[in-house]
Design an enzyme around this catalytic site. Structure first.
Site, PDB file in Angstrom:
ATOM      1  N   HIS A 110      44.191  19.758   7.193  1.00 46.37           N
ATOM      2  CA  HIS A 110      43.026  20.491   6.713  1.00 46.37           C
ATOM      3  C   HIS A 110      42.430  19.899   5.445  1.00 46.37           C
ATOM      4  O   HIS A 110      41.615  20.529   4.789  1.00 46.37           O
ATOM      5  CB  HIS A 110      43.386  21.968   6.488  1.00 46.37           C
ATOM      6  N   GLY A 111      42.909  18.716   5.057  1.00 48.29           N
ATOM      7  CA  GLY A 111      42.260  17.995   3.964  1.00 48.29           C
ATOM      8  C   GLY A 111      42.737  18.314   2.555  1.00 48.29           C
ATOM      9  O   GLY A 111      42.056  17.947   1.591  1.00 48.29           O
TER      10      GLY A 111
END
Length: 201
Positions: A159-160
């Site tokens: 999810h970064g």
């Protein structure tokens, strides 16, 4: 009713023998029951401390070991990366002082290590968002992670979420807190034990 003809010696013997046999049966039944409360050898091993020799870990390198079913990263930081950690703009971090982080009380400062052991970073390799394994990305200036603003750290591809080389989470990413630091103690300059608290050892 009369006691004529009753053999009292035999009666006492039978009562005694019955009591002994009954007591043995209770003990025999209780031992396996009580033993079942004890953790199995496998369960004990799963929670046992892990001893790691870090003498061959190269500067800038990383080891991954397993403790309690979790990956634990041991990173040997370079002098340059330690300097970058001290100089990083704290406003880009969500919890620069690790006030909300899960870490032992003897782990302090921006390096998030025991005093005198700043070279080594030890942390649980699970993102604090949803538990993915962040990638170790020490490459300063990585284009895909922000170019010149990236000073090395950890990147969670799920999810970064991004973390610096002390495992401190950047602001504005999904992960809510810094990466967890497990209890650990240095047995010698070359050996660290994960799972034993340095304040207790």
């Amino acid at each position: 009713m009369t006691n004529d003809g009753v053999n009292h010696s035999r009666r006492r013997f039978l009562l005694g023998a019955t009591s002994v046999v009954g007591g043995a049966g209770v003990v025999g039944a209780a031992v396996p029951f009580v033993s079942s409360w004890q953790p199995s050898a496998k369960a004990k091993a799963a929670g046992a401390p892990v001893k790691i020799n870090i003498s061959k870990l190269e500067v800038g390198g990383r080891l991954v070991v397993e403790w309690r079913g979790k990956p634990v990263y041991i990173v040997r930081r370079t002098p340059e990366s330690l300097a970058a950690i001290k100089d990083i703009d704290s406003s880009i971090l969500r919890d620069a002082d690790s006030l909300a982080a899960s870490q032992p009380s003897y782990v302090t400062g921006s390096a998030r290590t025991q005093a005198g052991r700043e070279e080594y970073l030890i942390l649980v390799g699970l993102c604090t968002h949803l538990g993915c394994a962040p990638m170790y990305r020490p490459d300063v200036g990585a284009v895909d992670l922000g170019g010149d603003s990236w000073l090395g750290g950890f990147f969670c591809p799920c999810h970064g979420s991004k973390f610096d080389l002390s495992g401190r989470v950047f602001a504005g990413v999904p992960a809510p807190t810094n990466l967890e630091i497990p209890p650990h103690v240095y047995e010698s300059d070359d050996v660290v034990v994960i799972g034993i608290d340095a304040e207790i050892a």
